[in-house]
Design a protein around this motif. Structure first.
Motif, PDB file in Angstrom:
ATOM      1  N   ALA A  24       0.828  -1.210   0.000  1.00 51.87           N
ATOM      2  CA  ALA A  24       0.000   0.000   0.000  1.00 51.87           C
ATOM      3  C   ALA A  24       0.859   1.255   0.000  1.00 51.87           C
ATOM      4  O   ALA A  24       0.578   2.215  -0.733  1.00 51.87           O
ATOM      5  CB  ALA A  24      -0.943  -0.017   1.208  1.00 51.87           C
ATOM      6  N   THR A  27       2.405   1.660  -3.447  1.00 52.15           N
ATOM      7  CA  THR A  27       1.418   2.091  -4.447  1.00 52.15           C
ATOM      8  C   THR A  27       1.017   3.546  -4.258  1.00 52.15           C
ATOM      9  O   THR A  27       1.093   4.346  -5.206  1.00 52.15           O
ATOM     10  CB  THR A  27       0.169   1.188  -4.377  1.00 52.15           C
ATOM     11  N   LEU A  28       0.579   3.907  -3.041  1.00 53.22           N
ATOM     12  CA  LEU A  28       0.138   5.287  -2.822  1.00 53.22           C
ATOM     13  C   LEU A  28       1.313   6.264  -2.818  1.00 53.22           C
ATOM     14  O   LEU A  28       1.170   7.411  -3.251  1.00 53.22           O
ATOM     15  CB  LEU A  28      -0.665   5.394  -1.530  1.00 53.22           C
ATOM     16  N   THR A  30       3.975   5.991  -4.677  1.00 53.68           N
ATOM     17  CA  THR A  30       4.256   6.215  -6.098  1.00 53.68           C
ATOM     18  C   THR A  30       3.231   7.158  -6.711  1.00 53.68           C
ATOM     19  O   THR A  30       3.593   8.081  -7.458  1.00 53.68           O
ATOM     20  CB  THR A  30       4.277   4.878  -6.861  1.00 53.68           C
ATOM     21  N   ALA A  31       1.966   6.947  -6.390  1.00 48.34           N
ATOM     22  CA  ALA A  31       0.913   7.841  -6.907  1.00 48.34           C
ATOM     23  C   ALA A  31       1.158   9.274  -6.452  1.00 48.34           C
ATOM     24  O   ALA A  31       1.010  10.223  -7.236  1.00 48.34           O
ATOM     25  CB  ALA A  31      -0.463   7.357  -6.458  1.00 48.34           C
ATOM     26  N   GLY A  32       1.545   9.438  -5.182  1.00 49.51           N
ATOM     27  CA  GLY A  32       1.841  10.778  -4.674  1.00 49.51           C
ATOM     28  C   GLY A  32       2.994  11.428  -5.407  1.00 49.51           C
ATOM     29  O   GLY A  32       2.948  12.619  -5.743  1.00 49.51           O
ATOM     30  N   GLN A  67       0.431  10.334   1.633  1.00 51.28           N
ATOM     31  CA  GLN A  67       0.128   9.019   1.065  1.00 51.28           C
ATOM     32  C   GLN A  67       0.647   7.821   1.862  1.00 51.28           C
ATOM     33  O   GLN A  67      -0.099   6.875   2.086  1.00 51.28           O
ATOM     34  CB  GLN A  67       0.589   8.936  -0.394  1.00 51.28           C
ATOM     35  N   LEU A  70      -1.617   7.501   4.922  1.00 54.71           N
ATOM     36  CA  LEU A  70      -2.955   7.072   4.512  1.00 54.71           C
ATOM     37  C   LEU A  70      -2.953   5.577   4.208  1.00 54.71           C
ATOM     38  O   LEU A  70      -3.844   4.836   4.647  1.00 54.71           O
ATOM     39  CB  LEU A  70      -3.406   7.869   3.284  1.00 54.71           C
ATOM     40  N   ALA A  71      -1.950   5.118   3.494  1.00 54.32           N
ATOM     41  CA  ALA A  71      -1.850   3.707   3.122  1.00 54.32           C
ATOM     42  C   ALA A  71      -1.713   2.822   4.355  1.00 54.32           C
ATOM     43  O   ALA A  71      -2.447   1.840   4.527  1.00 54.32           O
ATOM     44  CB  ALA A  71      -0.653   3.499   2.184  1.00 54.32           C
ATOM     45  N   THR A  74      -4.878   2.872   6.674  1.00 53.98           N
ATOM     46  CA  THR A  74      -6.004   2.130   6.103  1.00 53.98           C
ATOM     47  C   THR A  74      -5.794   0.629   6.235  1.00 53.98           C
ATOM     48  O   THR A  74      -6.693  -0.101   6.669  1.00 53.98           O
ATOM     49  CB  THR A  74      -6.201   2.522   4.624  1.00 53.98           C
ATOM     50  N   THR A 124      -3.685  15.438   6.894  1.00 55.87           N
ATOM     51  CA  THR A 124      -2.438  14.674   6.971  1.00 55.87           C
ATOM     52  C   THR A 124      -2.043  14.417   8.423  1.00 55.87           C
ATOM     53  O   THR A 124      -1.619  13.303   8.773  1.00 55.87           O
ATOM     54  CB  THR A 124      -1.317  15.407   6.216  1.00 55.87           C
ATOM     55  N   TRP A 127      -4.023  11.514   9.601  1.00 50.77           N
ATOM     56  CA  TRP A 127      -3.517  10.213   9.144  1.00 50.77           C
ATOM     57  C   TRP A 127      -2.234   9.820   9.857  1.00 50.77           C
ATOM     58  O   TRP A 127      -2.015   8.634  10.154  1.00 50.77           O
ATOM     59  CB  TRP A 127      -3.350  10.191   7.629  1.00 50.77           C
TER      60      TRP A 127
END
Length: 162
Positions: A24, A27-28, A30-32, A67, A70-71, A74, A124, A127
């Motif tokens: 997670a 993935t997140l 990298t997206a960020g 991110q 958050l990952a 979650t 943030t 999180w």
């Protein structure tokens, strides 16, 4: 059937949660980074208004920083729910949402006048706090609970209360 961590295989359950957190975060995270690097080219696809694009770009650094938290938050909350410890996950979420997010968002967005950036900072901080609390709960379970039967008992007590 009573919920049990990893079907009674605690070590495997904790290992699975660590692996899921890693995926997670990757993935997140990298997206960020993609949004951080490419936001100035991506956002105009959603709005041609320069003020909107500028406002969106102002929050991107905070979005990218959030991110990994958050990952992790979650995944850990869902791991607790999957173990039948929903009340503990709910408690952490409630503390995050009502104590941390509301107060920090108010402080950063309104008191410091940061506007939308302040809203993102408040989110943030929420999180980060949730992730820290969930890690603390997980460490407490790993150290305090000697076996799956104690965790099953805690799950059963929580389900009886609801």
């Amino acid at each position: 059937a009573r919920p049990r961590i990893g079907g009674g295989r605690r070590d495997e359950a904790f290992r699975a949660a660590r692996i899921a957190c890693g995926y997670a975060v990757a993935t997140l995270g990298t997206a960020g980074l993609v949004v951080l690097v490419g936001g100035r080219w991506m956002f105009p696809a959603f709005s041609r208004d320069a003020a909107v694009v500028s406002l969106a770009l102002s929050v991107v650094p905070v979005l990218a920083l959030a991110q990994p938290f958050l990952a992790t938050g979650t995944v850990l909350a869902e791991a607790l729910r999957g173990a039948g410890l929903t009340a503990r996950a709910l408690g952490v979420s409630a503390i995050g949402a009502f104590a941390v997010r509301l107060s920090c968002t108010y402080f950063f967005a309104l008191r410091l006048g940061l506007g939308l950036v302040g809203v993102w900072i408040g989110s943030t901080v929420d999180w980060v706090a949730r992730t820290a609390l969930l890690i603390a709960v997980g460490l407490w379970l790993a150290r305090r609970e000697p076996g799956p039967s104690r965790i099953s008992q805690a799950s059963k007590l929580e389900s009886e209360r609801t």
